[in-house]
Design a protein around this motif. Structure first.
Motif, PDB file in Angstrom:
ATOM      1  N   SER A  31      66.846  30.307  95.571  1.00  0.00           N
ATOM      2  CA  SER A  31      67.867  31.064  96.295  1.00  0.00           C
ATOM      3  C   SER A  31      68.849  31.716  95.326  1.00  0.00           C
ATOM      4  N   GLU A  32      69.256  30.979  94.307  1.00  0.00           N
ATOM      5  CA  GLU A  32      70.156  31.561  93.312  1.00  0.00           C
ATOM      6  C   GLU A  32      69.472  32.704  92.575  1.00  0.00           C
ATOM      7  N   ALA A  33      68.191  32.522  92.246  1.00  0.00           N
ATOM      8  CA  ALA A  33      67.454  33.586  91.555  1.00  0.00           C
ATOM      9  C   ALA A  33      67.339  34.832  92.433  1.00  0.00           C
ATOM     10  N   ALA A  34      67.115  34.650  93.728  1.00  0.00           N
ATOM     11  CA  ALA A  34      67.000  35.789  94.637  1.00  0.00           C
ATOM     12  C   ALA A  34      68.323  36.534  94.763  1.00  0.00           C
ATOM     13  N   VAL A  35      69.432  35.801  94.817  1.00  0.00           N
ATOM     14  CA  VAL A  35      70.750  36.442  94.921  1.00  0.00           C
ATOM     15  C   VAL A  35      71.061  37.228  93.649  1.00  0.00           C
ATOM     16  N   ARG A  36      70.732  36.664  92.496  1.00  0.00           N
ATOM     17  CA  ARG A  36      70.948  37.374  91.231  1.00  0.00           C
ATOM     18  C   ARG A  36      70.119  38.657  91.179  1.00  0.00           C
ATOM     19  N   HIS A  37      68.872  38.556  91.600  1.00  0.00           N
ATOM     20  CA  HIS A  37      68.006  39.738  91.581  1.00  0.00           C
ATOM     21  C   HIS A  37      68.524  40.809  92.532  1.00  0.00           C
ATOM     22  N   LEU A  38      68.999  40.404  93.694  1.00  0.00           N
ATOM     23  CA  LEU A  38      69.541  41.362  94.660  1.00  0.00           C
ATOM     24  C   LEU A  38      70.773  42.066  94.110  1.00  0.00           C
ATOM     25  N   MET A  69      70.010  44.884  91.788  1.00  0.00           N
ATOM     26  CA  MET A  69      69.316  46.031  92.369  1.00  0.00           C
ATOM     27  C   MET A  69      70.265  47.104  92.894  1.00  0.00           C
ATOM     28  N   PHE A  70      71.471  46.722  93.302  1.00  0.00           N
ATOM     29  CA  PHE A  70      72.380  47.661  93.960  1.00  0.00           C
ATOM     30  C   PHE A  70      73.759  47.631  93.309  1.00  0.00           C
ATOM     31  N   PRO A  71      74.495  48.751  93.378  1.00  0.00           N
ATOM     32  CA  PRO A  71      75.889  48.753  92.903  1.00  0.00           C
ATOM     33  C   PRO A  71      76.803  48.077  93.915  1.00  0.00           C
ATOM     34  N   TYR A  72      77.948  47.632  93.436  1.00  0.00           N
ATOM     35  CA  TYR A  72      78.930  46.995  94.324  1.00  0.00           C
ATOM     36  C   TYR A  72      79.404  47.979  95.387  1.00  0.00           C
ATOM     37  N   ASP A  73      79.737  49.201  94.960  1.00  0.00           N
ATOM     38  CA  ASP A  73      80.135  50.265  95.885  1.00  0.00           C
ATOM     39  C   ASP A  73      79.651  51.588  95.309  1.00  0.00           C
ATOM     40  N   ASN A  74      79.976  52.679  95.976  1.00  0.00           N
ATOM     41  CA  ASN A  74      79.482  53.992  95.537  1.00  0.00           C
ATOM     42  C   ASN A  74      80.574  54.839  94.882  1.00  0.00           C
ATOM     43  N   PHE A  75      81.609  54.196  94.313  1.00  0.00           N
ATOM     44  CA  PHE A  75      82.627  54.961  93.605  1.00  0.00           C
ATOM     45  C   PHE A  75      82.050  55.611  92.360  1.00  0.00           C
ATOM     46  N   GLU A  76      81.217  54.859  91.633  1.00  0.00           N
ATOM     47  CA  GLU A  76      80.637  55.384  90.404  1.00  0.00           C
ATOM     48  C   GLU A  76      79.272  56.023  90.650  1.00  0.00           C
ATOM     49  N   ASP A  77      78.592  55.590  91.690  1.00  0.00           N
ATOM     50  CA  ASP A  77      77.270  56.141  92.019  1.00  0.00           C
ATOM     51  C   ASP A  77      77.322  56.681  93.447  1.00  0.00           C
ATOM     52  N   GLU A  78      77.746  57.931  93.585  1.00  0.00           N
ATOM     53  CA  GLU A  78      77.926  58.510  94.916  1.00  0.00           C
ATOM     54  C   GLU A  78      76.604  58.751  95.635  1.00  0.00           C
ATOM     55  N   GLU A  79      75.509  58.779  94.892  1.00  0.00           N
ATOM     56  CA  GLU A  79      74.205  59.010  95.510  1.00  0.00           C
ATOM     57  C   GLU A  79      73.562  57.720  96.004  1.00  0.00           C
ATOM     58  N   ILE A 102      78.355  32.751  92.085  1.00  0.00           N
ATOM     59  CA  ILE A 102      77.817  32.989  90.750  1.00  0.00           C
ATOM     60  C   ILE A 102      78.311  34.344  90.249  1.00  0.00           C
ATOM     61  N   LYS A 103      78.445  34.449  88.937  1.00  0.00           N
ATOM     62  CA  LYS A 103      78.888  35.700  88.321  1.00  0.00           C
ATOM     63  C   LYS A 103      77.657  36.423  87.782  1.00  0.00           C
ATOM     64  N   VAL A 104      77.516  37.680  88.163  1.00  0.00           N
ATOM     65  CA  VAL A 104      76.345  38.457  87.767  1.00  0.00           C
ATOM     66  C   VAL A 104      76.759  39.927  87.698  1.00  0.00           C
ATOM     67  N   ASN A 105      75.984  40.731  86.984  1.00  0.00           N
ATOM     68  CA  ASN A 105      76.263  42.162  86.890  1.00  0.00           C
ATOM     69  C   ASN A 105      75.524  42.910  87.986  1.00  0.00           C
ATOM     70  N   ASP A 106      76.194  43.904  88.576  1.00  0.00           N
ATOM     71  CA  ASP A 106      75.526  44.732  89.570  1.00  0.00           C
ATOM     72  C   ASP A 106      74.672  45.788  88.865  1.00  0.00           C
ATOM     73  N   LYS A 107      74.157  46.735  89.618  1.00  0.00           N
ATOM     74  CA  LYS A 107      73.251  47.739  89.064  1.00  0.00           C
ATOM     75  C   LYS A 107      73.908  48.567  87.969  1.00  0.00           C
ATOM     76  N   LEU A 108      75.215  48.790  88.079  1.00  0.00           N
ATOM     77  CA  LEU A 108      75.938  49.617  87.115  1.00  0.00           C
ATOM     78  C   LEU A 108      76.510  48.796  85.964  1.00  0.00           C
TER      79      LEU A 108
END
Length: 285
Positions: free
Chosen positions: A144-151, A154-164, A103-109
């Motif tokens: 299950s799909e709803a839980a994966v989308r919510h997860l 909640m978090f960024p893909y990586d910490n390149f843009e969010d180092e904290e 599924i395609k979804v946006n991460d935290k950023l």
């Protein structure tokens, strides 16, 4: 809310023996010209005894209802006899896999990503699975799909843009899987489902930004490598100057030291092999 009630019905072998006895009695009654007794034996055997026989295989269960009321659940494997008027619904108790779709979804950023999960689940409460939701398998897929989308939100893909960021989808696999498993257990509790394991099976940037993100990662890797090379080169230059001064090999003024530092840094930090140039004169002319 219905809760599971396990029952142990009568052995089917006893009922089978009774059925055979009734069939024999019916045959004997018809032979001896007692049709009423024979009819009663046939009715009892084929209407009341035979339909109540059932076989329950290992890791399967039978949910029994009688005139709209929940009677109980048979979880023991074997050959049994139950009330012939009960409605029997088979529910598997085996562990099953759910391979979620990408599924395609946006991460935290807000970056679009593609994500999917593999879930291992098992029915624990058969009464809830049958009576509390309309279709527990479809319920599992949607939740299950709803839980994966919510997860993913909640978090960024990586910490390149969010180092904290302490947890990322890319690097925090164990923590992310544990949080996904906990959320799924909470969501699927109503359906009597126990999630044994949940893990991400696919994680990548969406196609429209994958190229740009790859270039960013490559640029970050190049900068990091250059930084390490420069730090090493400066250390080697410092060591060379210190050893030359310590051994009194040559006296260098500030201008000669600057030229030497420049030459060493070019040699140590360059991408290609350096061709040496022999100076037959002096530094000043």
């Amino acid at each position: 809310m219905n809760t599971e009630k396990t029952i142990s019905p009568i052995s089917g072998y006893i009922a089978l023996f009774l059925f055979l006895a009734l069939v024999g009695g019916a045959i004997f009654s018809f032979i001896t010209y007692h049709p009423v007794i024979g009819a009663i034996c046939c009715f009892t055997g084929f209407i009341l005894v035979l339909p109540g026989l059932l076989i329950n295989n290992p890791n399967q269960s039978k949910v029994l209802t009688l005139f709209g009321n929940y009677v109980g659940t048979i979880k023991e494997d074997g050959f049994f006899w139950v009330n012939p008027f009960t409605v029997k619904k088979m529910v598997s108790l085996k562990a099953r896999n759910l391979n979620g779709q990408q599924i395609k979804v946006n991460d935290k950023l807000g970056n679009p990503i593609e994500i999917a999960a593999v879930i291992v689940w098992q029915v624990k409460d058969t009464a809830k699975a049958i009576f509390e939701v309309d279709d527990y398998i479809q319920y599992i897929n949607i939740q299950s799909e709803a839980a994966v989308r919510h997860l993913a939100n909640m978090f960024p893909y990586d910490n390149f843009e969010d180092e904290e960021a302490n947890i990322t989808l890319k690097d925090g696999a164990e923590k992310v899987s544990a949080m996904l498993e906990a959320e799924l257990n909470e969501r699927l509790l109503r359906a009597g489902i126990d999630v044994i394991e949940a893990r991400l099976s696919h994680l990548a940037y969406a196609t429209e930004i994958a190229g740009a993100m790859l270039q960013r990662q490559q640029a970050t890797a190049v900068v990091s490598a250059r930084k390490q090379i420069v730090e090493g080169a400066v250390g080697m230059v410092e060591m060379a100057l210190a050893r030359l001064s310590e051994k009194n090999i040559v006296e260098l003024d500030e201008e000669r030291k600057a030229a030497m530092v420049s030459n060493l840094l070019v040699v140590l930090c360059g991408d290609k092999n350096v061709s040496p140039v022999v100076n037959t004169g002096t530094l000043y002319h």
